[in-house]
Design an enzyme around this catalytic site. Sequence first.
Site, mmCIF file in Angstrom:
data_model
loop_
_atom_site.group_PDB
_atom_site.id
_atom_site.type_symbol
_atom_site.label_atom_id
_atom_site.label_comp_id
_atom_site.label_asym_id
_atom_site.label_seq_id
_atom_site.Cartn_x
_atom_site.Cartn_y
_atom_site.Cartn_z
ATOM 1 N N LYS A 14 21.949 12.841 -35.583
ATOM 2 C CA LYS A 14 23.006 12.838 -36.595
ATOM 3 C C LYS A 14 24.070 11.750 -36.360
ATOM 4 O O LYS A 14 24.932 11.567 -37.209
ATOM 5 C CB LYS A 14 23.695 14.209 -36.604
ATOM 6 N N HIS A 57 33.349 27.786 -37.562
ATOM 7 C CA HIS A 57 32.736 27.978 -36.240
ATOM 8 C C HIS A 57 33.547 28.990 -35.429
ATOM 9 O O HIS A 57 32.991 29.868 -34.767
ATOM 10 C CB HIS A 57 32.730 26.660 -35.445
ATOM 11 N N SER A 96 31.401 20.810 -41.185
ATOM 12 C CA SER A 96 31.999 19.653 -40.496
ATOM 13 C C SER A 96 31.847 18.383 -41.315
ATOM 14 O O SER A 96 32.728 17.515 -41.301
ATOM 15 C CB SER A 96 31.332 19.465 -39.132
ATOM 16 N N ARG A 138 26.186 30.918 -43.870
ATOM 17 C CA ARG A 138 27.252 30.956 -44.872
ATOM 18 C C ARG A 138 26.738 31.312 -46.249
ATOM 19 O O ARG A 138 27.372 32.037 -47.006
ATOM 20 C CB ARG A 138 27.952 29.583 -44.960
HETATM 21 O O1 PNS Z 1 25.161 22.530 -35.859
HETATM 22 P P1 PNS Z 1 23.781 21.982 -36.061
HETATM 23 O O2 PNS Z 1 23.813 20.475 -36.046
HETATM 24 O O3 PNS Z 1 23.136 22.520 -37.309
HETATM 25 O O4 PNS Z 1 22.909 22.456 -34.810
HETATM 26 C C1 PNS Z 1 21.540 22.179 -34.744
HETATM 27 C C2 PNS Z 1 20.973 22.539 -33.336
HETATM 28 C C3 PNS Z 1 21.769 21.867 -32.242
HETATM 29 C C4 PNS Z 1 21.053 24.042 -33.136
HETATM 30 C C5 PNS Z 1 19.491 22.105 -33.320
HETATM 31 O O5 PNS Z 1 19.398 20.781 -33.728
HETATM 32 C C6 PNS Z 1 18.837 22.246 -31.944
HETATM 33 O O6 PNS Z 1 18.631 23.319 -31.473
HETATM 34 N N1 PNS Z 1 18.537 21.098 -31.298
HETATM 35 C C7 PNS Z 1 17.963 21.062 -29.969
HETATM 36 C C8 PNS Z 1 16.514 20.593 -30.008
HETATM 37 C C9 PNS Z 1 15.561 21.733 -30.332
HETATM 38 O O7 PNS Z 1 15.467 22.710 -29.612
HETATM 39 N N2 PNS Z 1 14.827 21.576 -31.451
HETATM 40 C C10 PNS Z 1 13.872 22.541 -31.919
HETATM 41 C C11 PNS Z 1 14.503 23.440 -32.995
HETATM 42 S S1 PNS Z 1 13.259 24.487 -33.726
#
Ligand code: PNS
Length: 159
Positions: free
Chosen positions: A42, A18, A129, A91
Amino acid sequence: MKKIVIYPGTFDPITFGHLDVIQRASELFDVVIVSVLENTAKRPLFTKDERVEMIKESIKGMNNVEVDVFDGLLVDYAKRKNAIAIIRGLRAVSDFEYEFQMALMNRKISNGITTVFLMPHEKYTYLNSTIVRELARLKSNVMDFVPTFVAEKLREKFS
Ligand code: PNS
């Protein structure tokens, strides 16, 4: 007008992968907001406050990087923050399908917000993570993957 970008994620916990992405983004944009998703299905190991604290410690010295917390739709949050783009790390090919779907959906449901993919150094290709938490749970050394204070927090969690 400052070019603001959002770097959203769960950051449970923040890793060197990150941080590599944050460093690259900070060289491309005027302001990088590392945005921690508060409520996620999660069920994170670390609380929102712990995750924010670990990020704050990690970005000390990066003058154009901030930390924030968000909930709800990412694109609504990005609009509130006047962000011109969303950053995501890529990645390997295995990341691609999920990231592609999310980027296109975010673009569709917003006024066309752009997602910029940044590739961390290849030495972090295998790092995430989830693996770091698993290693820490099994008492393996995680010092190569996260900053010292994050490794210490992981040790405390699993002691
Ligand atoms: O690090 P992560 O867990 O892969 O991040 C995922 C994240 C936070 C980017 C994604 O879950 C998110 O944007 N959540 C907010 C809800 C949202 O907007 N959902 C629609 C996505 S198309």
